[in-house]
Design an enzyme around this catalytic site. Structure first.
Site, short mmCIF file in Angstrom:
data_model
loop_
_atom_site.label_atom_id
_atom_site.label_comp_id
_atom_site.label_asym_id
_atom_site.label_seq_id
_atom_site.Cartn_x
_atom_site.Cartn_y
_atom_site.Cartn_z
N HIS A 269 -4.63 -5.00 0.09
CA HIS A 269 -5.91 -5.70 0.32
C HIS A 269 -5.91 -7.07 -0.39
CE1 HIS A 269 -10.35 -5.78 1.02
NE2 HIS A 269 -10.30 -6.57 -0.03
N GLU A 270 -5.65 -7.05 -1.68
CA GLU A 270 -5.66 -8.32 -2.42
C GLU A 270 -4.52 -9.22 -1.95
OE1 GLU A 270 -8.31 -8.89 -3.92
OE2 GLU A 270 -9.05 -6.83 -4.08
N HIS A 273 -5.79 -11.19 0.96
CA HIS A 273 -6.58 -12.35 0.52
C HIS A 273 -5.64 -13.47 0.06
CE1 HIS A 273 -10.66 -10.85 0.69
NE2 HIS A 273 -10.43 -9.82 -0.10
N GLU A 299 -12.29 -11.72 4.22
CA GLU A 299 -12.22 -10.26 4.23
C GLU A 299 -11.45 -9.76 5.46
OE1 GLU A 299 -13.25 -9.10 1.41
OE2 GLU A 299 -12.99 -6.99 1.87
#
Ligand code: ZN
Length: 507
Positions: A269-270, A273, A299
């Site tokens: 997830h990170e 980003h 997101e």
């Protein structure tokens, strides 16, 4: 551009760079505070952060800035600028207006209010006592209603708040989008709840030492193309990504020894980003355009990598053996298919941050509807627990047993972040819509993942999304990439397909 105007433009650019440098310094200090700065220095560091932030704020709202903006928003001068520079002027002006319109003393009082309120919220969440928190929240809502008056209500007062996180998004549009999504996701969640497919997954209860999880996180980030020469991975309780400039985008993750899924998916997830910000065109560095264009598009990239890539079967067919290498005893005899199911099991739960990919959106729709009632229908803050619980019963079929697991679970409202929640679901919708186009253009998409060849996917996203940073608006990105406006059906299609096969549903 005439020489005189060119000189003014250079002056404007220098001022913008100075603000950017202050912000970068503040960003680095925050990162440092959250990743292991010595405790004893924290108080002085907070002073320094406060001072530098104030300097940046002053420059951004200065007479000098006002003069430049007046000059470069004149039509004749705007016409001299290329598209990116025009977007730069527009972006700087938006901040300038937001910050100038609220009287300084009211803004300061609000800052103090939200910081007290966050502390109060922590205690209230612990004890479940909504009444002790309610006066603070009521005051925040009242203040924001007043600020909306200063900023100028768009179609509705709540539109003004949405626009801060997702430029140009409106209540009218989001109502329609969420209604369409709700109509398909609520029955899907019901069908899954009624399914008797509930495989036992004892390997989830094993202990997974941190070192192995760390090695896997590093490995998978390299695979997806995260550049460790332009970032680093650290450990914090709450994972986050922070982009200081495209050459320095740092991420953190957390390792729970009793939960092997958590670190892997937080890192993906990170990492998503971070891929976005590492691949912004270096020409934009030092300007406010060198960041994600909106919370929702940001997101969409974290969720694309976490969910659409990371929770897919081809992904685990390729990478499960790598995880098994780290944990041969814990994962002995487990198949990639079983692990894939574990990463996708659906449960109607009370807590947003623990929700699966499907019901997560229902948690967001509930918050959106409540926020809209607060700002457009003057809902009394005192009624929040009642409204909250009724919506959980209606959309998820469960009622929170207490406010800690209900209306008090999220930090956002205590800090005044109304209008933010929608971004999470927008991210899911954008991601599914972008993936639909990606699959049409990279026709061997599944094979690429199955072969562990993720770089062509990263390159495609760089070309279509990442490199533009904030120089294109969210709606432009979506239209230019996919040829249509935001369309929630892609997410619903994707989720129906995924869960129909996992839970053997006939839809
Ligand atoms: Zn995120």
């Amino acid at each position: 551009m005439e020489q005189q105007l060119q000189e003014q433009w250079n002056g404007f650019r220098q001022l913008v760079s100075r603000i950017g440098s202050y912000n970068e310094a503040v960003g680095l200090m925050y990162w440092d505070l959250r990743t292991g700065a010595p405790r004893k220095g924290a108080e002085q560091r907070a002073e320094t952060i406060g001072l530098l932030s104030t300097e940046a704020f002053k420059l951004g709202t200065s007479e000098e800035m006002g003069t430049y903006l007046d000059l470069f928003t004149q039509e004749a001068n705007l016409a001299e600028l290329d598209e990116v520079d025009r977007r730069l002027v527009e972006t700087v002006k938006k901040d300038y207006d937001l910050n100038r319109k609220v009287p300084a003393e009211e803004f300061q009082a609000y800052t103090i209010l939200t910081s007290k309120s966050e502390t109060q919220w922590e205690d209230a969440k612990e004890s479940g006592d909504f009444e002790s928190f309610e006066p603070y929240l009521s005051e925040i809502v009242a203040t924001l209603r007043k600020f909306i008056g200063y900023w100028g209500a768009k179609d509705t007062p709540y539109d003004t708040l949405l626009d801060m996180y997702e430029p140009d998004l409106t209540v009218e549009r989001l109502d329609e989008v969420f209604d369409r999504l709700k109509k398909r996701l609520v029955p899907l969640a019901e069908a899954i709840a009624a399914s008797d497919i509930k495989p036992k997954m004892p390997f989830l209860d094993a202990t997974y030492p941190k070192e192995g999880q760390k090695a896997f996180s590093h490995f998978i980030l390299k695979e997806m193309g995260y550049d460790f020469d332009a970032g680093r991975l650290d450990e914090t309780v709450h994972p986050f990504a922070t982009g200081l400039n495209p050459g320095d985008v740092r991420i953190t993750t957390h390792y729970h020894e009793n939960d092997v899924l958590s670190a892997a998916f937080s890192s993906l997830h990170e990492g998503g980003h971070a891929l976005y910000e590492q691949n912004i065109d270096p020409k934009l560095t030092g300007t406010p355009l060198a960041q994600g264009t909106s919370m929702g598009i940001h997101e969409s990239q974290s969720r694309f990598w976490e969910n659409m890539v990371g929770r897919s079967l081809p992904f685990w067919q390729k990478y499960f053996s790598e995880l098994q290498k780290q944990f041969p005893d814990q994962l002995r005899g487990v198949t990639p298919e079983q692990f894939h199911f574990a990463a996708n099991r659906v449960e109607n739960s009370l807590i947003r941050i623990e929700a699966d990919e499907l019901t997560y959106n229902l948690h967001i729709i509930i918050r959106y509807e409540i926020e809209k009632m607060l700002f457009n229908e003057d809902l009394d803050v005192k009624k929040l627990p009642e409204v909250w619980n009724a919506k959980y019963e209606s959309y998820l079929g469960i009622t929170p047993p207490n406010n800690s697991q209900g209306v008090l679970q999220d930090v956002h409202w205590s800090g005044g972040s109304f209008g933010y929640f929608a971004s999470y679901s927008l991210g899911n919708m954008y991601a599914a819509q972008i993936m639909h186009t990606l699959r049409k253009e990279l026709t061997n998409y599944d094979e690429l993942i199955e072969q562990g060849n993720l770089l062509p996917i990263k390159e495609w996203l760089t070309e279509k999304v990442y490199r533009f940073g904030k120089s294109k608006k969210p709606a432009e990105i979506i239209f230019d990439v996919t040829g249509e406006e935001l369309n929630p059906d892609y997410l619903a299609d994707y989720l129906e397909q995924k869960y129909a096969s996992l839970y053997n549903l006939k839809l």
